[in-house]
Scaffold this active site. Sequence first.
Site, PDB file in Angstrom:
ATOM      1  CB  VAL A   1     -86.327 -60.196  49.921  1.00 43.26           C
ATOM      2  CG1 VAL A   1     -84.944 -60.038  50.527  1.00 43.26           C
ATOM      3  CG2 VAL A   1     -86.235 -60.251  48.399  1.00 43.26           C
ATOM      4  CB  CYS A   2     -91.695 -61.753  50.599  1.00 44.88           C
ATOM      5  SG  CYS A   2     -92.014 -61.796  52.366  1.00 44.88           S
ATOM      6  CD  GLN A   3     -93.374 -54.971  49.457  1.00 44.70           C
ATOM      7  OE1 GLN A   3     -92.890 -55.496  48.457  1.00 44.70           O
ATOM      8  NE2 GLN A   3     -93.014 -53.769  49.863  1.00 44.70           N
TER       9      GLN A   3
END
Length: 230
Positions: free
Chosen positions: A138-140
Amino acid sequence: MRDIVMSIFSNLRTPWLVFETHRGQTVTGKPLRRRNLEIKAVVNYVSAEEAKELIAVDGFTVLDVRDVKQFGRAHIKSCHHVPLFIENKDNDLGTIIKRQAHNNFAGLFYGLAFTKLNPDFVESVKSKFSPESKLLLVCQEGLRSTSAAQKLEEAGFKNVACVTSGLQSVKSGMFDTVGSTELKDAGKAGLVTIQGKISVVLGTVLICAFLFITFFPDQAEKLLALAPGS
């Protein structure tokens, strides 16, 4: 037309085609080329809702690849953190100029640190997980996790998934989180957030002024008459 029987034999590990006719003659063909077939893993791109199911049902572990600041603002509880980019503190002239330009714009307005690719990313992940581990990256916004997933896939990881639009697409309360803000807002910082708050306040004031003038015109006219230069 005479029938031809085809057979294959190997000489010194080199396969050859041999055609045998009814007259007992043989014709040797060109050697067969062996192809090494490699089955590569495919990164699985999922929505936030599907990601939650991967964690709860399929036993995937969350690997957060955002920078330290975004991770500190909000992250999924019990996740692991290995940033794909780290803060660039190099002191060569070119880096200093780029860092200053960055800090005067993106750093000031969006609260983004001046970063560089983490050279130890893959090795850091390998030190925590085996290639067979089920990892949900996950990232933004979904860009860094996609890049990180490709690097891990090339390094031999076989069960990698990514949240397509990143944590900004996660609804409030969908995951147990740690931090001072919502997951979807962890990427917001700098003057942009202050500007947003100012805009909300000014909008509220203007709406109240409009309603006051509309429903209380006489009182509004008296107040305007008291204003300097009216």
